[in-house]
Design a protein around this motif. Structure first.
Motif, short mmCIF file in Angstrom:
data_model
loop_
_atom_site.label_atom_id
_atom_site.label_comp_id
_atom_site.label_asym_id
_atom_site.label_seq_id
_atom_site.Cartn_x
_atom_site.Cartn_y
_atom_site.Cartn_z
N ARG A 290 0.12 4.24 0.88
CA ARG A 290 -0.30 5.43 1.40
C ARG A 290 0.63 5.18 2.85
O ARG A 290 0.49 5.67 3.79
N CYS A 291 0.94 3.67 3.75
CA CYS A 291 1.50 3.63 5.19
C CYS A 291 1.63 3.23 4.82
O CYS A 291 3.33 2.29 5.71
N CYS B 267 -4.86 2.47 7.74
CA CYS B 267 -4.93 2.94 6.95
C CYS B 267 -5.96 2.54 6.67
O CYS B 267 -7.02 1.74 5.64
N CYS C 39 -5.62 0.45 2.72
CA CYS C 39 -5.76 -0.87 2.54
C CYS C 39 -6.59 -1.44 3.95
O CYS C 39 -5.96 -2.73 3.91
N CYS D 213 0.98 -1.19 0.06
CA CYS D 213 -0.45 -0.09 -0.07
C CYS D 213 0.67 1.28 0.23
O CYS D 213 1.52 1.08 0.82
ZN LIG Z 1 -2.44 1.49 3.72
#
Ligand SMILES: [Zn+2]
Ligand SMILES: [Zn+2]
Length: 374
Positions: free
Chosen positions: A147-148, A202, A205, A145
């Protein structure tokens, strides 16, 4: 020259052994076979060297990848650290680095599960197997993922102690039975035994650290692959759970048959049909090879099943080294539907030679003989 043993075999580990397993196996064997401990065994030094060499290659992720794909040729002396010239063009490294931030990612803890291996079946043409090829494939898979970065936590947040179990990873359940009060100890259902939970999962995800994506991958197929060849792209399988190491992607090759050439390992066979006259008098004939047409000379008196070898005209080896050969196997075609004049002519020729026919054998039997005699 002695044949080198498979490095995994030397260390007695499976092909998917983790770094820790490799290290343990190496330590154990190195102690056992250390020349100082075996002063009376002249082969101890050799074995010790072999163990060291195997570990040196397999403990280095880059070298191990190369070894997995190309065997000993992939890590031959001279390839050198960072060199692996034959390997660089493949570009797996780049893709790998992009997703996992270099190396094989953090050491898996108990909450980090390795991603699954993926298999992709790829059909290529005979010519592509001969020359090697670049293919773009699209695979749906779980990727880290963005984002994280795989942690599963919203950026700026982290893990906190699980309130259900107080960080122990276990919960005690008290129940009443006819024997009195019973305490059951179970894995904590909130944190699955980790003792810590995500403060804020997150939002992309949902705390998994990975997401499903269709991704395009550039795959380089080296020359010489055959049906069943597996190309392993380490770390290109599914991303691991919460930053765990990725699984591997296995490209399984199927090579379409060639219309007239038949392959056996690295050798190529071609059945050349000639007529009786060509066989008797000899001729120069063009035959197809993987490199394109080649003219060969058929000597006078060529027999059915006779085989001509074109050295180095076969398939290349994935592991480097010399190419196979092409074998041209002669089939003499007997004419049909002859005119009365042609029949008369042949009768006269037959009367001149008067040679008895040999007992006919199967085509492949003759072929085998021809090759063995070579
Ligand atoms: Zn994530
Ligand atoms: Zn818990």
């Amino acid at each position: 020259m002695a044949v080198k043993r498979d490095y995994y075999e030397v260390l007695g580990v499976r092909r998917d052994a983790s770094q820790d397993e490799l290290k343990r196996a190496f330590r154990h064997l190195a102690m056992q076979h250390h020349p100082d401990r075996n002063p009376d065994d002249p082969q101890a030094t050799e074995r010790f060297k072999e163990i060291n060499e195997a570990y040196a290659v397999l403990s280095d992720p880059e070298k191990r990848r190369s070894y997995d794909m190309f065997g000993h040729a992939g890590v031959a002396a001279g390839a050198g650290p960072g060199g692996f010239s034959g390997f660089e063009g493949f570009g797996f490294g780049d893709i790998f680095e992009t997703f996992f931030g270099g190396g094989f990612g953090p050491r898996p803890s108990r909450r980090q599960t390795r991603g699954d291996d993926l298999r992709y079946d790829l059909t290529i043409s005979f010519e592509e197997a001969y020359r090697g090829t670049e293919r773009e494939i699209e695979i749906p898979r779980l990727v880290t993922c963005e984002r994280c970065s795989g942690s599963g936590a919203e950026p700026g947040t982290g893990l906190e102690t699980c309130s259900t179990c107080g960080g122990t990873g276990q919960v005690r359940r008290q129940s009443q039975s006819i024997f009195g009060s019973v305490v059951n100890i179970q894995t904590c259902p909130t944190c699955q035994g980790a003792g810590r939970v995500l403060q804020h999962p997150c939002r992309d995800c949902h705390g998994q650290g990975r997401r499903e994506r269709r991704q395009r991958l550039q795959v380089t197929i080296p020359p010489g692959v055959d049906t069943g060849t597996q190309i392993r792209l380490a770390g290109e399988g599914e991303a691991g759970f919460r930053g765990g190491p990725g699984g591997d992607l296995f490209i399984v090759i199927r090579v379409k048959p060639h219309p007239v050439l038949r392959r056996e390992d690295q050798d190529v066979f071609y059945e050349l049909r000639i007529n009786m006259i060509q066989a008797a008098l000899g001729d120069r004939i063009e035959v197809p090879t993987v490199d394109g047409p080649v003219e060969i000379a058929i000597p006078p008196g060529t027999q059915y099943g006779q085989t001509f070898r074109l050295p180095g005209r076969g398939m290349p080896s994935v592991r480097g080294g010399r190419r196979g050969d092409q074998f041209v196997v002669v089939q003499v075609v007997v004419p049909r539907n002859l005119t009365p004049e042609q029949q008369e002519l042949l009768r006269r020729v037959g009367g001149l030679t008067g040679q008895p026919e040999k007992v006919s054998k199967g085509f492949f039997e003759r072929l085998k003989e021809a090759i063995n005699l070579d």
